[in-house]
Enzyme design. Structure first.
Site, PDB file in Angstrom:
ATOM      1  N   LEU A 267     -10.523   7.660   5.599  1.00 56.89           N
ATOM      2  CA  LEU A 267      -9.904   8.866   5.807  1.00 56.89           C
ATOM      3  C   LEU A 267      -8.318   8.994   5.465  1.00 56.89           C
ATOM      4  CD1 LEU A 267     -10.060  12.162   5.468  1.00 56.89           C
ATOM      5  CD2 LEU A 267     -10.118  11.984   8.168  1.00 56.89           C
TER       6      LEU A 267
ATOM      7  N   ASP B 299       0.975  -1.215   0.156  1.00 56.35           N
ATOM      8  CA  ASP B 299      -0.021  -0.053   0.144  1.00 56.35           C
ATOM      9  C   ASP B 299       0.716   1.329  -0.049  1.00 56.35           C
ATOM     10  OD1 ASP B 299      -1.687   2.235   0.625  1.00 56.35           O
ATOM     11  OD2 ASP B 299      -2.087   1.451   2.640  1.00 56.35           O
ATOM     12  N   ALA B 300       1.092   1.747  -1.161  1.00 60.13           N
ATOM     13  CA  ALA B 300       1.863   3.061  -1.317  1.00 60.13           C
ATOM     14  C   ALA B 300       1.029   4.165  -1.130  1.00 60.13           C
ATOM     15  CB  ALA B 300       2.613   2.963  -2.553  1.00 60.13           C
TER      16      ALA B 300
ATOM     17  N   SER C  53      -6.564  11.557   0.190  1.00 64.64           N
ATOM     18  CA  SER C  53      -7.888  11.373  -0.304  1.00 64.64           C
ATOM     19  C   SER C  53      -8.837  10.665   0.907  1.00 64.64           C
ATOM     20  CB  SER C  53      -8.097  10.595  -1.457  1.00 64.64           C
ATOM     21  OG  SER C  53      -7.603   9.358  -1.569  1.00 64.64           O
TER      22      SER C  53
ATOM     23  N   VAL D  52     -18.508   1.894   4.249  1.00 64.76           N
ATOM     24  CA  VAL D  52     -16.920   2.219   4.848  1.00 64.76           C
ATOM     25  C   VAL D  52     -16.759   3.709   4.385  1.00 64.76           C
ATOM     26  CG1 VAL D  52     -16.140  -0.181   4.656  1.00 64.76           C
ATOM     27  CG2 VAL D  52     -15.796   1.402   2.835  1.00 64.76           C
ATOM     28  N   VAL D  53     -16.003   4.528   5.434  1.00 66.43           N
ATOM     29  CA  VAL D  53     -15.401   5.602   5.076  1.00 66.43           C
ATOM     30  C   VAL D  53     -13.538   5.766   5.255  1.00 66.43           C
ATOM     31  CG1 VAL D  53     -15.062   8.095   5.644  1.00 66.43           C
ATOM     32  CG2 VAL D  53     -17.285   7.045   5.523  1.00 66.43           C
TER      33      VAL D  53
ATOM     34  N   GLU E  71      -9.685   1.571  -4.611  1.00 70.00           N
ATOM     35  CA  GLU E  71      -9.353   1.921  -3.207  1.00 70.00           C
ATOM     36  C   GLU E  71     -10.428   1.663  -2.416  1.00 70.00           C
ATOM     37  OE1 GLU E  71      -7.374   5.625  -2.407  1.00 70.00           O
ATOM     38  OE2 GLU E  71      -6.545   4.953  -0.507  1.00 70.00           O
TER      39      GLU E  71
ATOM     40  N   GLN F 250     -12.291   8.264   0.989  1.00 70.30           N
ATOM     41  CA  GLN F 250     -13.361   7.342   0.181  1.00 70.30           C
ATOM     42  C   GLN F 250     -14.410   6.994   1.063  1.00 70.30           C
ATOM     43  OE1 GLN F 250      -9.885   7.782  -1.077  1.00 70.30           O
ATOM     44  NE2 GLN F 250      -9.791   6.063   0.234  1.00 70.30           N
TER      45      GLN F 250
HETATM   46  O1  LIG Z   1      -2.875  -0.735   7.202  1.00 70.39           O
HETATM   47  C1  LIG Z   1      -3.261   0.334   7.919  1.00 70.39           C
HETATM   48  N1  LIG Z   1      -3.873  -0.088   9.104  1.00 70.39           N
HETATM   49  C2  LIG Z   1      -4.474   0.949   9.802  1.00 70.39           C
HETATM   50  N2  LIG Z   1      -4.117   2.299   9.404  1.00 70.39           N
HETATM   51  C3  LIG Z   1      -3.642   2.471   8.277  1.00 70.39           C
HETATM   52  C4  LIG Z   1      -3.392   1.514   7.438  1.00 70.39           C
HETATM   53  N3  LIG Z   1      -2.885   1.934   6.249  1.00 70.39           N
HETATM   54  C5  LIG Z   1      -3.172   3.439   6.488  1.00 70.39           C
HETATM   55  N4  LIG Z   1      -3.777   3.792   7.501  1.00 70.39           N
HETATM   56  C6  LIG Z   1      -3.986   4.981   8.070  1.00 70.39           C
HETATM   57  O2  LIG Z   1      -4.060   5.710   6.929  1.00 70.39           O
HETATM   58  C7  LIG Z   1      -3.499   7.068   7.332  1.00 70.39           C
HETATM   59  C8  LIG Z   1      -2.648   7.549   6.053  1.00 70.39           C
HETATM   60  O3  LIG Z   1      -3.096   7.406   4.899  1.00 70.39           O
HETATM   61  P1  LIG Z   1      -2.348   7.195   3.772  1.00 70.39           P
HETATM   62  O4  LIG Z   1      -0.962   7.389   3.853  1.00 70.39           O
HETATM   63  O5  LIG Z   1      -2.728   5.857   3.177  1.00 70.39           O
HETATM   64  O6  LIG Z   1      -3.172   8.090   2.619  1.00 70.39           O
HETATM   65  P2  LIG Z   1      -3.751   7.969   1.295  1.00 70.39           P
HETATM   66  O7  LIG Z   1      -4.813   6.855   1.614  1.00 70.39           O
HETATM   67  O8  LIG Z   1      -4.649   9.356   1.111  1.00 70.39           O
HETATM   68  O9  LIG Z   1      -2.870   7.788   0.322  1.00 70.39           O
HETATM   69  C9  LIG Z   1      -2.480   6.537   8.408  1.00 70.39           C
HETATM   70  O10 LIG Z   1      -2.009   7.570   9.326  1.00 70.39           O
HETATM   71  C10 LIG Z   1      -3.116   5.669   9.148  1.00 70.39           C
HETATM   72  O11 LIG Z   1      -4.121   6.258   9.928  1.00 70.39           O
HETATM   73 CA   LIG Z   2      -4.786   4.839   2.604  1.00 68.42          CA
END
Ligand SMILES: O=c1[nH]cnc2c1ncn2[C@@H]1O[C@H](COP(=O)(O)OP(=O)(O)O)[C@@H](O)[C@H]1O
Ligand SMILES: [Ca+2]
Length: 469
Positions: free
Chosen positions: A219, A72-73, A223, A216-217, A191, A225
C-alpha cells in the site's frame, strides 16, 4: 604466417584471390555465429535470472561481486537502494548492512513544474549511492530509476520532462551504467511482481513450489498492488484482457522454477490518494471520517479538497460506508468469476495467497495506532485489528489526538480515523480477506541476521544483475 605485401597496386579481385584461404578460415566461423544468433530466441529478463542460477560461469570471467543501484521514485518520496550480490546471487554486506538505503520525503511529482529541481532532489542520494560502489565496478553497475504512482498519475509531458532531467543528471554526475530503459515510469504490474520477488527472495522461497510462496500487498501513497503465485490451471483460465489493460498474469522464471503470478495495481487507491477518493464521494465538505475539531482541506495531486468534521464527530460505521463507496465495491459490474473492487478479477485465491505479507502504509499506520511494535520489522495481526484501532481513532477529538497518538505526524492526525477505516475496508471488502485471518505486516525482512527493506527495488536489482552475464 602472412607474407608482407609488396608495394604495388593490386585490384580488389587480385587481393581477394590472394587471400582466399584466409578469408575462408575467417568467414566459416563468422557465418556459424551469425546463424546461431538469428536462431536464438530473445531472452526475457526473468529468463536470464533462471539462466544465471543454472549456468556455471568460470569465476575468473566475472567479477565475484555485482552491484546494483535502484532508485524508487515513489509518490511520497524518493529512495535509493544499493545492493551487492555474489556469484550465487546471494546478498553480501555493504559496510555493516546488507544494503545502502537512503530516502527523501518529497516525491518527484511534487516538482511537476520544475524538472531540473526534481532531478536535483536525487543528487545527495546519487552521490552517496555511487560512493559505496568500488570505482572500478561503477561502469559495470546498472543504475535504474523506477517511478511509481506519482509520475503515473501526473502523466504526459510533465512526467517525461522530469524523467529526461533525471537521465541527464545520471549521465553528468555518475559513471554508473545506464540501461536503455533504466529511467522510466514502471507499470503497476512490474512494481507488484518485483515486490513479490523481493519478499520471496528474502524469505528463501524462490525455487519452491508456488504453494510454498507468500502473497504480497503493497500500500503506497498513490497506488496499491497485490501479487501472488497461482497454479498452472488457474493461469490458463485467467480472464482475457482487452487492449490497453494490464494483463493479470505474469510468467516468471526464478531459480529454475516457473511461476505464474497474479498481479494487479490499483492507481488512485494508495493511502494518500484514497483520502481524495473518500472526500470526493461525501456529498459536501462534511465527512464522517474526519476527527472532530478539524475544518480545513486536503491537498493531493495539485487539487485541494475541502475537508471538515461533522459536528457529531467521526464515526467508524458511517466512515466505512463512505470508504466502501469510494472503492466502488458493489457499484461496478464484475465480468469475471469473482472480483475485488472496481470490476477487477480477484485472481482466484489459492495456496499462493494463504500467507499474505502486507507492506508499506499498512505497517506504518498499525505502528502509529499502537497495535504493531515499531521496533520490530514484522508484525502478525488480523484485519479486524484495523477496525478496532479505527473505532478508537474515530472516537478521538482532534485536540486530544496528539497526546493519544504521539507517533502520528501532525498533518496526518485529522485523517487517522479515515486511514484506518480505509485499510480495513480495502483488506476485507476490497480484497475479500477474512477479518480473523492472520496476516503479516512487514517493514523489513531478516536475511542472514541483517534486515533488508521489504520494498520492490530488490526485485528490480535481482533482474538487473541477472541480465549482466
Ligand atoms: O523501502 C521502503 N521500506 C519501507 N517502507 C517503504 C519503502 N518504500 C516505501 N515504503 C512505504 O511506502 C510508503 C509510501 O509509498 P510511496 O511513496 O512509495 O507511494 P507509491 O508506491 O504509491 O508511489 C511509505 O510511507 C512507506 O511506508
Ligand atoms: Ca512504493
Amino acid at each position: 604466417m602472412l607474407k608482407r605485401p609488396v608495394l604495388r597496386h593490386e585490384s580488389l579481385s587480385d587481393k581477394i584471390h590472394r587471400f582466399r584461404g584466409v578469408l575462408l578460415i575467417i568467414s566459416v566461423p563468422l557465418l556459424l555465429i551469425t546463424f546461431l544468433i538469428v536462431l536464438m530466441p530473445a531472452s526475457t529478463p526473468s529468463q536470464s535470472l533462471q539462466e544465471y542460477r543454472n549456468r556455471k560461469v568460470p569465476s575468473d570471467l566475472r567479477s565475484p561481486k555485482s552491484y546494483a543501484v535502484i532508485f524508487d521514485a515513489g509518490s511520497s518520496g524518493s529512495r535509493v537502494h544499493v545492493f551487492c550480490f555474489d556469484q550465487h546471487l546471494d546478498l553480501v554486506p555493504i559496510g555493516k548492512d546488507l544494503e545502502l538505503f537512503l530516502q527523501t520525503n518529497r516525491g518527484l511529482s511534487e516538482y511537476a513544474s520544475n524538472p531540473r529541481d526534481a532531478a536535483n532532489s536525487l543528487v545527495s542520494l546519487l552521490d552517496r549511492a555511487q560512493s559505496v560502489v568500488p570505482k572500478d565496478l561503477r561502469p559495470k553497475t546498472p543504475v535504474r530509476v523506477g517511478a511509481t504512482a506519482g509520475l503515473r498519475a501526473l502523466g504526459g509531458d510533465a512526467s517525461n520532462r522530469i524523467l529526461q532531467a533525471v537521465r541527464d543528471l545520471l549521465k553528468h554526475r555518475s559513471t554508473l551504467k545506464s540501461e536503455p530503459n533504466g529511467v522510466a515510469v514502471i507499470d503497476g504490474t512490474q512494481e507488484g511482481s518485483y515486490q513479490w520477488v523481493t519478499i520471496n527472495y528474502l524469505l528463501g522461497n524462490l525455487g519452491k513450489e508456488y504453494s510454498n510462496t507468500v502473497g504480497v500487498v503493497d500500500l503506497g501513497g498513490g497506488s496499491v498492488q497485490m501479487a501472488y503465485a497461482i497454479s498452472d490451471a488457474d493461469a490458463a483460465n485467467a480472464p482475457r484482457i482487452s487492449d490497453g489493460e494490464d494483463t493479470y498474469v505474469k510468467e516468471m522464471f526464478l531459480m529454475g522454477t516457473k511461476y505464474y503470478l497474479y498481479v494487479h495495481s490499483y492507481l488512485h487507491y494508495g493511502l494518500l490518494a484514497s483520502r481524495a477518493e473518500i472526500l470526493k464521494v461525501s456529498e459536501d465538505s462534511i465527512n464522517p471520517c474526519i476527527l472532530v475539531g478539524y475544518h480545513g482541506s486536503y491537498k493531493y495531486g495539485g487539487v485541494e479538497y475541502p475537508a471538515s468534521a461533522s459536528p457529531s464527530g467521526s464515526n467508524v460505521d458511517e466512515c466505512m460506508r463512505v470508504a466502501s463507496n469510494a472503492l466502488k465495491v458493489n457499484e461496478s459490474t464484475c465480468m469475471h468469476m469473482k472480483c475485488t473492487f472496481g470490476g477487477v478479477w480477484n485472481g482466484g485465491g489459492g495456496d499462493g495467497q494463504k500467507n499474505l505479507f502486507v507492506a508499506s502504509f499498512f505497517f506504518d499506520r498499525a505502528a502509529e495506532a499502537g497495535f504493531a511494535d515499531p521496533n520490530v520489522p514484522i508484525a502478525k495481526v488480523h484485519p479486524r485489528e484495523f477496525r478496532e484501532a479505527a473505532k478508537r481513532a474515530c472516537e478521538t477529538k482532534l485536540v486530544n489526538a496528539k497526546a493519544a497518538y504521539p507517533r502520528v505526524k501532525e498533518e496526518n492526525l485529522p485523517f487517522l480515523c479515515m486511514d484506518l477505516v480505509y485499510q480495513y475496508t480495502l483488506l476485507v471488502e476490497g480484497f475479500g480477506l477474512d477479518p480473523w485471518q492472520e496476516i503479516t505486516l512487514v517493514k523489513q525482512v531478516k536475511y542472514r541476521n541483517a534486515l533488508v527493506e521489504a520494498a520492490w527495488p530488490l526485485g528490480s536489482a535481482i533482474e538487473a544483475v541477472s541480465a549482466l552475464t
